[in-house]
Design a protein around this motif. Structure first.
Motif, short mmCIF file in Angstrom:
data_model
loop_
_atom_site.label_atom_id
_atom_site.label_comp_id
_atom_site.label_asym_id
_atom_site.label_seq_id
_atom_site.Cartn_x
_atom_site.Cartn_y
_atom_site.Cartn_z
N ALA A 176 14.18 24.97 27.36
CA ALA A 176 13.55 24.83 28.68
C ALA A 176 13.98 23.56 29.38
CB ALA A 176 12.03 24.85 28.51
N GLY A 177 14.34 22.54 28.64
CA GLY A 177 14.74 21.27 29.25
C GLY A 177 15.70 20.56 28.34
N THR A 178 15.86 19.27 28.56
CA THR A 178 16.76 18.50 27.70
C THR A 178 15.93 17.56 26.82
OG1 THR A 178 16.96 16.73 29.33
CG2 THR A 178 18.59 18.52 29.43
N THR A 179 16.46 17.27 25.64
CA THR A 179 15.84 16.34 24.71
C THR A 179 16.88 15.28 24.37
OG1 THR A 179 14.53 18.14 23.79
CG2 THR A 179 14.67 16.13 22.48
N THR A 180 16.61 14.03 24.69
CA THR A 180 17.59 12.98 24.49
C THR A 180 16.96 11.82 23.72
OG1 THR A 180 18.29 13.53 26.73
CG2 THR A 180 19.37 11.65 25.70
N VAL A 181 17.63 11.40 22.66
CA VAL A 181 17.16 10.20 21.95
C VAL A 181 17.64 9.00 22.76
CG1 VAL A 181 17.29 8.85 19.82
CG2 VAL A 181 17.21 11.36 19.71
N THR A 182 16.70 8.27 23.32
CA THR A 182 17.06 7.17 24.21
C THR A 182 16.91 5.81 23.54
OG1 THR A 182 14.84 7.41 25.14
CG2 THR A 182 16.65 8.36 26.39
N GLY A 183 16.45 5.80 22.29
CA GLY A 183 16.35 4.53 21.58
C GLY A 183 16.01 4.76 20.13
N THR A 184 16.43 3.83 19.27
CA THR A 184 16.03 3.87 17.86
C THR A 184 15.61 2.47 17.44
OG1 THR A 184 18.27 3.40 17.07
CG2 THR A 184 17.69 5.72 17.28
N SER A 185 14.75 2.41 16.44
CA SER A 185 14.36 1.11 15.91
C SER A 185 13.93 1.26 14.47
CB SER A 185 13.22 0.51 16.74
OG SER A 185 12.09 1.35 16.68
N ARG A 186 13.84 0.13 13.80
CA ARG A 186 13.30 0.16 12.44
C ARG A 186 11.79 0.15 12.53
NH1 ARG A 186 16.86 -1.70 8.17
NH2 ARG A 186 15.00 -2.16 6.97
N PRO A 187 11.11 0.79 11.56
CA PRO A 187 9.65 0.78 11.63
C PRO A 187 9.12 -0.65 11.57
CG PRO A 187 10.43 1.96 9.67
CD PRO A 187 11.63 1.52 10.42
N ASP A 188 8.07 -0.88 12.32
CA ASP A 188 7.45 -2.20 12.40
C ASP A 188 6.50 -2.35 11.22
OD1 ASP A 188 7.30 -4.53 13.68
OD2 ASP A 188 6.04 -3.84 15.34
N LEU A 189 6.99 -2.88 10.10
CA LEU A 189 6.13 -2.99 8.92
C LEU A 189 5.25 -4.24 9.02
CD1 LEU A 189 8.44 -2.03 5.93
CD2 LEU A 189 6.89 -0.61 7.26
N LEU A 190 4.04 -4.09 8.52
CA LEU A 190 3.16 -5.26 8.44
C LEU A 190 3.76 -6.25 7.45
CD1 LEU A 190 -0.29 -3.46 8.14
CD2 LEU A 190 0.62 -4.63 10.14
N THR A 191 3.60 -7.52 7.74
CA THR A 191 4.07 -8.54 6.80
C THR A 191 3.08 -8.62 5.64
OG1 THR A 191 4.89 -9.72 8.69
CG2 THR A 191 4.87 -10.92 6.62
N ARG A 192 3.58 -8.51 4.43
CA ARG A 192 2.71 -8.54 3.25
C ARG A 192 2.79 -9.90 2.57
NH1 ARG A 192 -0.90 -4.53 3.86
NH2 ARG A 192 0.14 -2.64 4.58
N LYS A 193 1.68 -10.28 1.94
CA LYS A 193 1.64 -11.59 1.27
C LYS A 193 2.56 -11.64 0.07
CE LYS A 193 -3.13 -12.95 2.35
NZ LYS A 193 -3.77 -11.69 2.78
N GLY A 194 2.65 -10.54 -0.69
CA GLY A 194 3.50 -10.53 -1.88
C GLY A 194 3.08 -11.54 -2.93
N GLN A 195 1.77 -11.80 -3.02
CA GLN A 195 1.29 -12.82 -3.96
C GLN A 195 1.22 -12.27 -5.38
OE1 GLN A 195 -2.34 -14.79 -2.63
NE2 GLN A 195 -2.94 -15.18 -4.76
N MET A 196 1.95 -12.91 -6.32
CA MET A 196 1.94 -12.48 -7.72
C MET A 196 0.71 -13.04 -8.40
SD MET A 196 4.68 -10.66 -8.04
CE MET A 196 4.52 -10.42 -9.81
N ILE A 197 0.03 -12.20 -9.17
CA ILE A 197 -1.10 -12.66 -9.98
C ILE A 197 -0.73 -12.42 -11.44
CG2 ILE A 197 -3.51 -12.20 -10.59
CD1 ILE A 197 -4.01 -11.63 -7.61
N ASP A 198 -0.74 -13.46 -12.23
CA ASP A 198 -0.37 -13.36 -13.65
C ASP A 198 -1.35 -12.42 -14.36
OD1 ASP A 198 0.31 -13.63 -16.24
OD2 ASP A 198 -0.11 -15.78 -16.39
N ALA A 199 -0.83 -11.33 -14.92
CA ALA A 199 -1.70 -10.31 -15.51
C ALA A 199 -1.71 -10.38 -17.03
CB ALA A 199 -1.27 -8.93 -15.02
N SER A 200 -1.24 -11.47 -17.61
CA SER A 200 -1.17 -11.52 -19.07
C SER A 200 -2.57 -11.54 -19.69
CB SER A 200 -0.35 -12.74 -19.53
OG SER A 200 -0.82 -13.90 -18.89
N ASP A 201 -3.54 -12.14 -19.00
CA ASP A 201 -4.93 -12.05 -19.43
C ASP A 201 -5.67 -11.16 -18.41
OD1 ASP A 201 -7.65 -12.31 -19.79
OD2 ASP A 201 -7.60 -14.49 -20.10
N PRO A 202 -5.96 -9.90 -18.76
CA PRO A 202 -6.52 -8.97 -17.77
C PRO A 202 -7.80 -9.47 -17.11
CG PRO A 202 -5.80 -7.77 -19.71
CD PRO A 202 -5.66 -9.24 -20.04
#
Lengths: 302, 258
Positions: free
Chosen positions: B215-241
């Motif tokens: 019925a019409g045209t479909t055009t990809v007019t832009g691409t981007s990487r997903p905007d991921l939330l910034t994560r803390k990435g904090q390691m917690i030592d699990a040797s003693d549960p």
């Protein structure tokens, strides 16, 4: 440019997000409702401009109305057609898109109209990238349904006579699993293949109780293992959730799963493998045995 | 009974790389018989064997869907023959265009009683192609199908719904999308792969098919990487549960997450 929108409903009036999206485009908002009259009445009181309804379905499933819905909606020459991302709703949307020869976009995060046509932002290929797509001509969109809209002004329900296709429900069997609305849960505990047996779900349930969380899972736990209901599966073709807190336990964190929880405010990951991809997307990372850590965490939360 | 399995030859996005501007590079992702399509092939084979029917594998896409490897991989899945529409103009085709080509091929095959598909494709995964295909054919579609029995014109189909399952009786032609765990698909053996090379394949010319215009045209007019939330990435030592659990709970409370 304002756009006239039709929303298609296959028995579930939880379309609050669809109405909001349609309203944002400034044109009229009409709804084609398949299902019991009560569903049409709920939609008619949801702040829309027009509701058409195809009669009491009895034992006829929504899918049997695919061609009559497509005909009715296409006859109104809509600029945009919306449906919630649910199995029966997708069938009616697909039939309508075919009748209009309109493209269908899914995983859409925004839609606007400008002079060139409709411009949609969507997540593609399981969430690895995003595209901006400009469409001239009618467009069909799959969106998350959102809540059942609150009642406001009521419009009349127009009944259209319909001859459905030849499908009948001859038997209904209830699920052995309790239903859950993961989307509404502020905290979710997700479990993956790190859990060794179905009986060990008791550990996870205890943690969920202590954390006041719902239990969810990665795909193999619900499909294949059948330990949990399919509505608890998080991932690209399952639930997409945005809880305040998500525990990923014994989940490696493949893209197909993580795309369903990326919107979580805080993510805790517990996994024996320090190289598991889940740790790259977690706020708190515990490398260790879930069988030791989960009971300890349950105790600490009490 | 004449059963068509509409399958996809596609790559897993997990194996693709995404550039800084969101462009997707598939060159290192090997295409294959799409993740859930073996389930559709298995359901079709069982139904055909039970009813004395024929199973035709059907796919549409770029030239690579008609490569020898792709043909054999598909035909080793229990199809009696295959019909393929391979044209590079279908690169990046959307659900509606692919469904329109599939529908034209189903009409070309003729007298088809049933089309079975997988739950979703491994690459796009929107679950829309079966529904638009049904729409193009004027048939109904039913998704989340667990089992299919009966005869053409009197099918008995069980499908999953949020509250459990329903058994449906279907009197006309229909498109059925299989649930991901509707059947455990046989893994093709050497015998199947060798036999696949001898099965008939019909290549259809896209230009010769009767396909309605978009019925019409479909055009990809832009691409981007997903905007991921910034994560803390904090390691917690699990040797003693117990200590790890206490540290985690304290950290979550401190961050207002509990």
């Amino acid at each position: 440019m304002s756009v006239n929108t039709w929303i298609i409903v296959a028995g579930d009036p939880a379309i609050g997000n669809l109405i909001d999206t349609a309203r944002s485009l400034g044109g009229s908002v009409s709804v084609a409702v398949v299902g019991p009259r009560a569903v049409a009445d709920t939609v008619a009181a949801a702040g829309v401009d027009k509701v058409v309804w195809f009669g009491e379905p009895g034992a006829v499933p929504a899918e049997a109305y695919a061609t009559v819905v497509a005909d009715a909606v296409a006859a109104a020459t809509p600029g945009l057609v919306l449906a919630a991302n649910r199995a029966s709703d997708r069938v009616l949307l697909g039939a309508t898109a075919a009748r209009l020869q309109a493209p269908v976009l899914a995983a859409v995060s925004s839609i606007t109209a400008d002079g060139a046509g409709l411009v949609a932002n969507c997540s593609v290929f399981g969430g690895i990238a995003e595209e901006t797509v400009t469409v001239t001509g009618p467009l069909a969109l799959l969106l998350e349904g959102g809540p059942v809209p609150a009642a406001s002004t009521t419009v009349p329900v127009e009944e259209l006579p319909a001859t459905p296709l030849g499908i009948t429900v001859v038997e209904t069997k209830p699920s052995s699993f309790e239903q859950v609305d993961l989307g509404a849960a502020p905290r979710v505990v997700g479990i993956g293949r790190g859990l060794k047996t179905q009986e060990d779900l008791a550990l996870i349930n205890a943690l969920a109780d202590a954390a006041k969380a719902e239990v969810a899972c990665s795909r193999p736990v619900a499909e294949g293992l059948d330990w949990l209901g399919k509505d608890r599966y998080i991932g690209v073709s399952g639930a997409h959730i945005t809880p305040d807190l998500y525990f990923a336990i014994g989940i490696s964190g493949q893209l197909q799963h993580m795309v369903g929880v990326r919107g979580a405010k805080t993510i805790v990951a517990i996994n024996t493998d320090p190289n598991a991809p889940v740790f790259k997307e977690a706020d708190y990372c515990l490398v260790g045995d879930l069988y030791a850590l989960v009971p300890a965490l349950t105790a600490a939360l009490k | 009974m004449k059963i068509v399995v509409a399958y996809k030859w596609a790559s897993n996005p997990q194996d693709a790389t995404v550039g800084a501007q969101g462009t997707v590079d598939w060159s290192r992702a090997k295409p294959g018989f799409s993740e859930y399509d073996p389930v559709a092939a298995e359901l079709a084979r069982r139904l055909a064997d039970a009813t004395g029917g024929e199973v035709i594998g059907l796919t549409v896409g770029t030239k690579r869907v008609d490569a020898t490897l792709a043909r054999k991989a598909a035909l080793s899945r229990g199809f009696d023959r295959a019909v393929i529409v391979a044209d590079d103009s279908l690169e990046g085709a959307g659900s509606t265009q692919l469904a329109a080509v599939l529908a034209a091929a189903v009409r070309h095959i003729g007298d088809v009683d049933l089309v079975i598909t997988g739950d979703s494709s491994v690459d796009v995964g929107s679950k829309m192609v079966p529904t638009v295909l049904a729409g193009q054919l004027g048939w109904p579609a039913v998704a989340e199908v667990i089992s299919i029995t009966g005869q053409a014109g009197a099918l008995r189909v069980e499908r999953a719904v949020p509250t459990g399952t329903q058994v449906l009786e279907i009197t006309g032609p229909v498109v059925l999308a299989a649930s991901t765990d509707a059947a455990v698909a046989r893994v093709p053996g050497m015998k199947d792969i060798l036999a696949a090379g001898k099965k008939p394949v019909e290549s259809l010319d896209l230009a010769a098919l009767d396909i309605p215009a978009a019925a019409g045209t479909t055009t990809v007019t832009g691409t981007s990487r997903p905007d991921l939330l910034t994560r803390k990435g904090q390691m917690i030592d699990a040797s003693d549960p117990a200590a790890a659990a206490a540290e985690l709970v304290a950290a979550l409370r401190g961050a207002g997450a509990l």
